[in-house]
Design a protein around this motif. Structure first.
Motif, PDB file in Angstrom:
ATOM      1  N   SER A  45      58.184  79.211 -35.437  1.00 42.06           N
ATOM      2  CA  SER A  45      59.131  78.409 -36.371  1.00 42.06           C
ATOM      3  C   SER A  45      58.520  76.709 -36.973  1.00 42.06           C
ATOM      4  O   SER A  45      57.410  76.353 -36.539  1.00 42.06           O
ATOM      5  CB  SER A  45      60.223  77.917 -35.571  1.00 42.06           C
ATOM      6  OG  SER A  45      60.842  79.396 -34.678  1.00 42.06           O
TER       7      SER A  45
ATOM      8  N   LYS B 221      65.788  72.054 -41.929  1.00 38.26           N
ATOM      9  CA  LYS B 221      65.454  73.523 -42.574  1.00 38.26           C
ATOM     10  C   LYS B 221      64.394  74.617 -41.654  1.00 38.26           C
ATOM     11  O   LYS B 221      63.577  73.683 -41.601  1.00 38.26           O
ATOM     12  CB  LYS B 221      64.829  73.564 -43.969  1.00 38.26           C
ATOM     13  CG  LYS B 221      65.612  73.103 -44.854  1.00 38.26           C
ATOM     14  CD  LYS B 221      64.818  73.002 -46.093  1.00 38.26           C
ATOM     15  CE  LYS B 221      65.293  73.003 -47.312  1.00 38.26           C
ATOM     16  NZ  LYS B 221      65.039  73.268 -48.879  1.00 38.26           N
TER      17      LYS B 221
ATOM     18  N   ASN C 251      62.469  77.637 -40.146  1.00 38.37           N
ATOM     19  CA  ASN C 251      61.923  79.049 -40.772  1.00 38.37           C
ATOM     20  C   ASN C 251      61.595  79.812 -39.999  1.00 38.37           C
ATOM     21  O   ASN C 251      60.322  78.776 -39.059  1.00 38.37           O
ATOM     22  CB  ASN C 251      61.149  78.942 -42.145  1.00 38.37           C
ATOM     23  CG  ASN C 251      61.367  78.809 -43.674  1.00 38.37           C
ATOM     24  OD1 ASN C 251      62.569  79.367 -43.360  1.00 38.37           O
ATOM     25  ND2 ASN C 251      61.481  77.368 -43.872  1.00 38.37           N
ATOM     26  N   ASN C 252      62.018  80.768 -39.697  1.00 38.19           N
ATOM     27  CA  ASN C 252      60.817  81.732 -37.946  1.00 38.19           C
ATOM     28  C   ASN C 252      60.037  82.612 -38.367  1.00 38.19           C
ATOM     29  O   ASN C 252      60.528  84.090 -39.895  1.00 38.19           O
ATOM     30  CB  ASN C 252      62.328  82.117 -37.819  1.00 38.19           C
ATOM     31  CG  ASN C 252      62.639  80.984 -36.544  1.00 38.19           C
ATOM     32  OD1 ASN C 252      62.047  80.123 -36.143  1.00 38.19           O
ATOM     33  ND2 ASN C 252      63.919  81.630 -36.422  1.00 38.19           N
ATOM     34  N   ILE C 253      59.227  82.897 -37.858  1.00 39.51           N
ATOM     35  CA  ILE C 253      57.932  84.027 -38.765  1.00 39.51           C
ATOM     36  C   ILE C 253      57.743  84.752 -37.647  1.00 39.51           C
ATOM     37  O   ILE C 253      57.252  84.602 -37.101  1.00 39.51           O
ATOM     38  CB  ILE C 253      56.772  83.071 -39.283  1.00 39.51           C
ATOM     39  CG1 ILE C 253      57.026  82.307 -40.149  1.00 39.51           C
ATOM     40  CG2 ILE C 253      55.932  84.181 -40.134  1.00 39.51           C
ATOM     41  CD1 ILE C 253      56.763  81.115 -40.473  1.00 39.51           C
TER      42      ILE C 253
ATOM     43  N   MET D 173      52.745  80.441 -45.592  1.00 38.23           N
ATOM     44  CA  MET D 173      54.702  80.250 -45.216  1.00 38.23           C
ATOM     45  C   MET D 173      54.657  79.072 -46.817  1.00 38.23           C
ATOM     46  O   MET D 173      54.676  77.377 -46.803  1.00 38.23           O
ATOM     47  CB  MET D 173      55.303  80.319 -44.461  1.00 38.23           C
ATOM     48  CG  MET D 173      56.580  79.980 -44.770  1.00 38.23           C
ATOM     49  SD  MET D 173      57.534  79.203 -42.915  1.00 38.23           S
ATOM     50  CE  MET D 173      56.978  77.437 -42.675  1.00 38.23           C
TER      51      MET D 173
ATOM     52  N   ILE E 236      57.695  76.350 -48.313  1.00 44.17           N
ATOM     53  CA  ILE E 236      58.879  76.417 -48.246  1.00 44.17           C
ATOM     54  C   ILE E 236      59.521  75.500 -49.302  1.00 44.17           C
ATOM     55  O   ILE E 236      58.892  75.209 -50.367  1.00 44.17           O
ATOM     56  CB  ILE E 236      58.786  75.279 -47.494  1.00 44.17           C
ATOM     57  CG1 ILE E 236      58.138  75.708 -46.465  1.00 44.17           C
ATOM     58  CG2 ILE E 236      60.568  74.954 -47.188  1.00 44.17           C
ATOM     59  CD1 ILE E 236      57.957  74.447 -44.274  1.00 44.17           C
TER      60      ILE E 236
END
Lengths: 222, 1086
Positions: free
Chosen positions: B744, B768, B770-772, B780, B782
């Motif tokens: 995350s 913000k 983001n889950n990978i 990643m 953003i």
């Protein structure tokens, strides 16, 4: 027994201090001289005095009241003369020769020892019996020690039977109360004799200087 | 004679008249016999007596009597006034004719006769002193009475002076027409020795047939048991040494000499009230006596000059012996034991004595028991040819006795003695022989012996051996099935095999270690190709102690290819693996474990690894305490499966472990104590075929998943004005501690320096996230960020065990270039435009500007410059630069608040003792004159001569706030002399100054004048001053610390440090200085 310990330590220290100047002359292989055996006898007497103090307390408690009461002071009955009396006139005693005094000591302790052994056999409690026999052994040592002093000074041992006339024991006292009275007097006489002997040996010690004094470490119970 | 009835009637009338005359004679004819009385003592004859007047006393009396008409009258002459005549059946007529008197006739009926038995006589009275018992004997004189009469005997016992009846009892007996000696015992509550006891007796015979009056006999003469108090010279306490039961009531008496006064009597330690028995005897009474102590309780009588005493032994009668039990340890003696019960409380010769009596043989044994043991023991000899014994245990002491009996067959009561001399000899590694000895003749019985075999590895085993008994002999037994190379402890105990009664005690234990034997089986082995594929590593597991049969010294590893030995290796302990150079070929590996006794059977394994395809890797997490591995059944795996894994621990090569399973297994749970949570284990499942082993499956597992130790390391690879590209690395496996679930990222605006909570926890709305979950992605992007903005970026990794600590980074996005250009261009354009407009305006109005600002003729009134000049001249009124009158210099004035400050010091620094003692010592007060505070010697003098008169006016004022009041004294008076004034730099409290000043030996008069001013001290190292200005006045004076006070002359403010004149009258600062001087200087002298 804390008092016992401290007394023992005190005695030991005293003995050590007394003998400190003589330490360079330490020589164990040499036979005990007269002075030395007198010193030893004196120490033993003092030790017995101390031992008797605790033993008498226990024994008088065993006899029960009024024997253990501090103000118990009965007149000495005629029949109690079986126990050798120490109440000899002091001037008379002083007037005796060393030999006569030592012989009187020897005779007295031999006879007291006999009575003490009888007493030992009659006591009901095992613990007291044990203590009595321990004291008997010590007193036996004193008798031998006095004999040793006498022989080292060249005096003959008192001859003849030293035991009390007739067999001591149950037949001696007609009843239990008189027997208890005898026991009381026995302890009292022992105390007086020991006190007197200590003085005697002290005087004798001064007369006969120790040739070789070793640092003694007798079994003192400490 | 009496022939007719009329005559008879006449006679009867005459008799009646006569009878009445009997009672009327006293007043009637004097000298006639009167008062005829008849008494019988034996119911056969009666004694009649009468009175005669003086006239009739001399001479004979004719006495006649007749019982009835039929019998002839009996007459005789008597000189006495008493006769003995038979008792009539109904009545008797008596005629008495004294000489010189009339004949008197009396008729005596039976009821007129009184019956008084003969006075009894005490035959004997015997005392028993120990028991205080009296025995009384007397004769009942029964021969004179008819048979069967009831006799009552009244016995009276008396004692004391004067006599008191102690007891009076009535004793019944029946007369048997014979003289019987009667006996009666009486126990006194008082010892007989105490005082005399008196006894007398009388009797009453209840002759029912006799109609006359019956009466008690007279008392017998008194018999006496004299007490000790009657014996001259006798004294003592009685009873002497009695033994009595607990609870008895006791009476003790003290017999003493007549002239002795008795003080008190005690029982134990208690004094009792005495009662007097006689002038020589006193007694006390003790109720409910308690158990006495071991030497007895003393009863003491204290006389004025003597002690008398007795000893009482109060105890219990013996209890009946309980649990009497007899057994033989050796068929030589019988040991009987019992519990004595309650102690009797008696010792010595009065103790409880035991004796064992055997009824069959009539043999008696007295038992010597020691009072110390709880169980008493008595030995009885085994008698020849006697099996059954009938014992009676008799118990007695002076108070009582008891007994207990037991019938016993000793062949059934064998309790052998403890086996002795136990030795052990080894037969071989699994068998030993034990030998032991039992004392006793057991020839008639069989012995059952029990061997105890124990070792640290196995449970305790018991082995029973039955053997015929012998006489004092050694017995042997063999113990088999022992384990080689094991330390055993052996013990033995025995009993009667036929009639078990009791085991003997266990013998002393012996130890024996069995010798070694070859290992029982070959070791469990596995092999693996080395990473290079050239070598094969062979692993084996150590054998358990029960299998190794000794200490394994080495393993022999051989490699065969079709019975051809390719390689042979001996690997010494403690290695558990070895490497064999094999190249690409394969062989059958054989491993043999060897100890000192020999080799184990070989364990074999082939090195062949069959190729495998589609090997999957599964993930597994332990359920319970093991990791579950399951697989589909492989039918062609004929010889089972093997799961192999590594105990990987960091960098070192992992230690291989494996487990074999049969071929029908499809699911196993691998357990190991070595498995730790958060550590990844790789399991490989191999199938076993006849050709070799084939890898079937890999499993990665965790015992327990833990949160990752760290978050992934990441970098920002690209930054633009609205996006960033983040790249991260893999987390090392050791730090994963579980299977990755996701990564995350958290992004939020934030400056680097600000302390912020974790973004993930902050709850920031702009956050913000983001889950990978695609774990193959390593970067990643953003988007949608603002340009030139600082962002905080956090990355966290997740496993099933939880989430890792965050890794955080700050990133600033790039600027938006177009906006920047616009922002620059617009202001430039505006400025240029304004400049152009101003130029145009100035050009158009140039005439007017010139007139206004730069006219050709200037107007002085409007000149600002000239105004300035005028102001200067006005100020010159006071500005007299060339005047010689000196200006008043700026001054610093010290406004001392002396009225309060020294007071505080007084109270704070002076000990109460100093305060009280100082004023008393008048001579010491002169010391104040010696207090010297040297202060600015040369210049001050000048300035003092011109003191400023008007302080508040004009000159600037520095108010010197009294430092003293702020100074908190911290030095104890005792420590004061030790202060190193040279080394203490900086600010010095003012009073301390005066103290140090006191140490000066000599002082100038000027200084003496100034000394009262507890002065100011500069806040610097005085020593430094001293060194720096050697010619300063202070240093001239002496080399001590006081010299430093000369130096501050150069300080501008110095003269105001002097207190104002009027304040000099105040004694307080001086006092303070003095008092300290006094205190410190005098203290050591006290």
């Amino acid at each position: 027994s804390q008092a016992c310990d401290s007394w023992g330590i005190f005695t030991f220290l005293c003995a050590a201090l007394c003998n400190l100047p003589a330490l360079p002359a330490l020589n164990c292989s040499e036979e005990l001289g007269a002075g030395q055996s007198i010193q030893q006898t004196y120490d033993l007497t003092r030790y017995l005095e101390h031992q008797l103090r605790t033993l008498a307390g226990t024994y008088l408690n065993y006899l029960g009241p009024p024997f253990n009461e501090p103000d118990f002071n009965p007149p000495r009955m005629a029949r109690a003369e079986r126990v050798p009396s120490a109440t000899v006139d002091l001037d008379l005693w002083r007037g005796l020769t060393d030999n006569a005094r030592l012989a009187a000591n020897y005779r007295a302790y031999s006879r007291l020892l006999c009575y003490l052994r009888v007493l030992d056999g009659q006591v009901g409690t095992a613990e007291l019996r044990h203590r009595l026999s321990h004291f008997c052994a010590s007193l036996q040592g004193l008798v031998l020690s006095i004999g040793g002093v006498m022989s080292s000074l060249g005096y003959p041992l008192p001859a003849g039977p030293v035991g009390p006339p007739g067999p001591p024991g149950a037949s001696a006292a007609p009843n239990d109360f008189l027997k208890k009275m005898d026991d009381f007097w026995l302890l009292k006489e022992l105390q007086t004799w020991l006190w007197r002997s200590a003085k005697d040996f002290n005087r004798l010690k001064k007369k006969v200087p120790p040739a070789v004094v070793t640092l003694r470490l007798e079994a003192r119970g400490f | 004679m009496w022939k007719n009835s009329s005559l008879r009637c006449l006679l009867a009338l005459a008799i009646l008249c006569l009878r009445s005359l009997i009672y009327s004679q006293e007043i009637g004819s004097l000298g006639d016999p009167q008062n005829l009385k008849c008494v019988t003592h034996n119911l056969q004859k009666m004694l009649c007596t009468w009175d005669v007047s003086s006239r009739g006393r001399r001479g004979q009396t004719d006495f006649c009597y007749t019982t009835n008409d039929l019998t002839p009258q009996v007459c005789f002459k008597t000189k006495e006034r008493r006769v003995e005549i038979p008792i009539p059946e109904s009545s008797i007529t008596v005629t008495i004719k004294s000489s010189g008197t009339a004949t008197k006739e009396f008729v005596i009926h039976q009821k007129d006769i009184s019956f008084v038995p003969i006075t009894p006589h005490i035959l004997s009275l015997m005392p028993d002193f120990p028991t205080s018992t009296l025995n009384l004997k007397w004769s009942d004189n029964g021969s004179v009475f008819p048979y069967g009469l009831d006799a009552l005997w009244q016995i009276q016992i008396l004692r004391k002076e004067p006599m008191e009846v102690v007891t009076q009892v009535t004793y019944y007996s029946k007369l048997t027409h014979e003289d019987v000696i009667l006996s009666w015992n009486w126990t006194s509550d008082m010892p007989l020795e105490c005082t005399s006891h008196y006894v007398k007796i009388r009797c009453y015979i209840n002759a029912t047939q006799f109609v006359g009056s019956k009466d008690w006999s007279d008392w017998s003469p008194t018999e006496v048991i004299p007490g000790k108090d009657t014996e001259p010279g006798e004294s003592g306490v009685f009873p002497l040494d009695p033994v009595v039961a607990v609870g008895s009531d006791l009476t003790f008496c003290c017999v003493h000499e007549e002239d002795q006064r008795i003080t008190n009597m005690t029982y134990g330690s208690k004094s009792y009230t005495m009662m007097q028995l006689s002038s020589r005897s006193h007694a006390i009474r003790v109720l409910n006596a308690n158990v006495s102590n071991s030497s007895g309780t003393n009863v003491v009588c204290r006389l004025e000059n003597a002690w008398e005493g007795s000893v009482v032994f109060v105890g219990y009668a013996p209890d009946t012996p309980q649990n009497l039990s007899c057994e033989t340890p050796n068929f030589l003696i019988i040991k009987c034991t019992w519990k004595p019960g309650r102690p009797s409380g008696l010792y010595g010769e009065r103790r409880t004595k035991y004796s064992l009596f055997e009824r069959t043989s009539g043999r008696n044994v007295s038992c010597e028991v020691s009072g110390l043991n709880k169980d008493h023991v008595c030995d009885f000899p085994v008698l020849p040819a006697q099996k059954t014994y009938d014992f009676i245990l008799g118990v007695s002491n002076p108070i009582g006795q008891a007994k207990s009996s037991l019938l016993v067959d000793i062949t059934q009561r064998v309790h052998p003695k403890t086996p002795e001399k136990l030795t052990v000899t080894e037969n071989n590694s699994t068998s030993i022989q034990l030998r032991w000895f039992i004392n006793g003749s057991f020839a008639e019985i069989r012995l059952l012996c029990q061997l105890e075999i124990s070792s640290s590895h196995s449970e305790r085993k018991l082995q029973n051996v039955s053997t015929p008994g012998r006489k004092s002999s050694t017995y042997t037994a063999q113990v088999n099935e022992l384990h080689p190379h094991t330390k055993y402890q052996f013990r033995v105990r025995c009993s009667d095999a036929d009639h078990f009664w009791r085991w003997s005690d266990w013998s002393r234990g012996v130890e024996q270690t069995t010798s070694e034997a070859p290992p029982a089986r070959g070791p469990d082995i596995w092999r693996e190709r080395s990473p290079s594929g050239e070598n094969v590593i062979v692993f084996w597991k150590p054998l358990s102690p029960s299998e190794s049969n000794g200490i394994i010294v080495s393993h022999e590893v051989s490699c065969y290819l079709l019975d051809m030995l390719l390689e042979h290796k001996v690997v010494l302990e403690p290695s558990n693996s070895t490497e064999i150079k094999l190249g690409k070929s394969d062989c059958v590996i054989s491993v043999v474990a060897r100890n000192n006794a020999g080799s184990s059977p070989p364990s074999r394994i082939t090195s062949v690894e069959l190729p495998s395809d589609n090997v999957t890797t599964d993930q597994a997490v332990a359920v319970g305490n093991g990791i579950n591995i399951s697989w589909d059944s492989y039918p062609n795996m004929t010889c089972g499966y093997i799961v192999k894994w590594c105990h990987s621990s960091g960098s070192e090569p992992c230690s291989v472990d494996w487990q074999k399973f049969p071929s029908n297994t499809t699911s196993v749970v691998i357990k190991s104590a070595l498995f730790k949570p958060g550590v990844r284990y790789n399991f490989s499942l191999y199938g076993c075929k006849s050709m070799g082993y084939q890898l079937l499956k890999n499993v990665t597992g965790y015992m327990k998943e833990l949160p990752p130790k760290t978050a992934p390391n990441f970098i920002v690879e690209e930054t633009s004005s609205d996006s960033i590209l983040v790249k991260w690395e893999d987390i090392p496996i050791e730090e994963c501690r579980g299977f990755f679930k996701r990564i995350s990222s958290f992004l939020c605006k934030g400056e680097k320096d600000a302390l912020k909570p974790r973004l993930s926890e902050s709850g920031n709305p702009e956050l913000k996230v983001n889950n990978i979950t695609d774990l193959t992605k390593k970067s990643m992007k953003i988007l949608d960020l603002q340009g030139k903005t600082s962002y905080q970026l956090e990355l966290q990794a997740y496993t099933a065990g939880g989430l890792s600590p965050p890794n955080s980074l700050y990133v600033v996005t790039k600027e938006d270039s177009v906006g920047l250009i616009i922002a620059i261009l617009i202001p430039v354009a505006v400025v240029v435009l304004l400049g152009v407009l101003a130029s145009i305006f100035c050009y158009r109005k140039r005439e007017w500007i010139k007139e206004t600002f730069y006219p050709e003729i200037p107007n002085p009134e409007n000149s600002k410059a000239l105004q300035f000049q005028r102001n200067i001249c006005e100020g010159n009124k006071t500005l007299k630069t060339l005047e010689m009158n000196p200006c008043t210099p700026n001054s610093v004035e010290v406004v001392e608040t002396q009225s309060t400050a020294p007071k505080i010091e007084d109270t704070e620094m002076m000990s109460p003792a100093a305060e009280t003692t100082v004023p008393e010592d008048g001579s010491e007060s002169e010391m104040e004159n010696h207090v010297v505070v040297s202060y600015c010697p040369p210049i001050i003098e000048e300035e003092i001569s011109n003191p400023p008169t008007d302080e508040p006016g004009g000159s600037s004022q520095v108010v010197y706030i009294d430092i003293q009041s702020m100074y908190q004294p911290q030095i104890k008076p005792e420590e004061e002399p030790e202060i190193d004034l040279v080394t203490t730099a900086g600010y010095k409290p003012q009073m301390q100054l005066s103290i140090s000043a006191l140490k000066i030996e000599g002082h100038s008069p000027v200084e003496e004048e100034l000394d009262k001013t507890a002065g100011y001290r500069p806040q610097a190292n005085t020593n430094a001053w001293n060194m720096g200005t050697p010619d300063s006045p202070g240093s001239v004076e002496s080399n001590n610390e006081n010299a430093s006070f000369g130096s501050p002359c150069s300080i501008n403010s110095r003269q105001f440090l002097l207190p104002p004149k009027d304040d000099e009258d105040s004694p307080k600062p001086i006092n303070t200085a003095w008092s300290f001087t006094h205190f410190f200087q005098n203290k050591p002298n006290d």
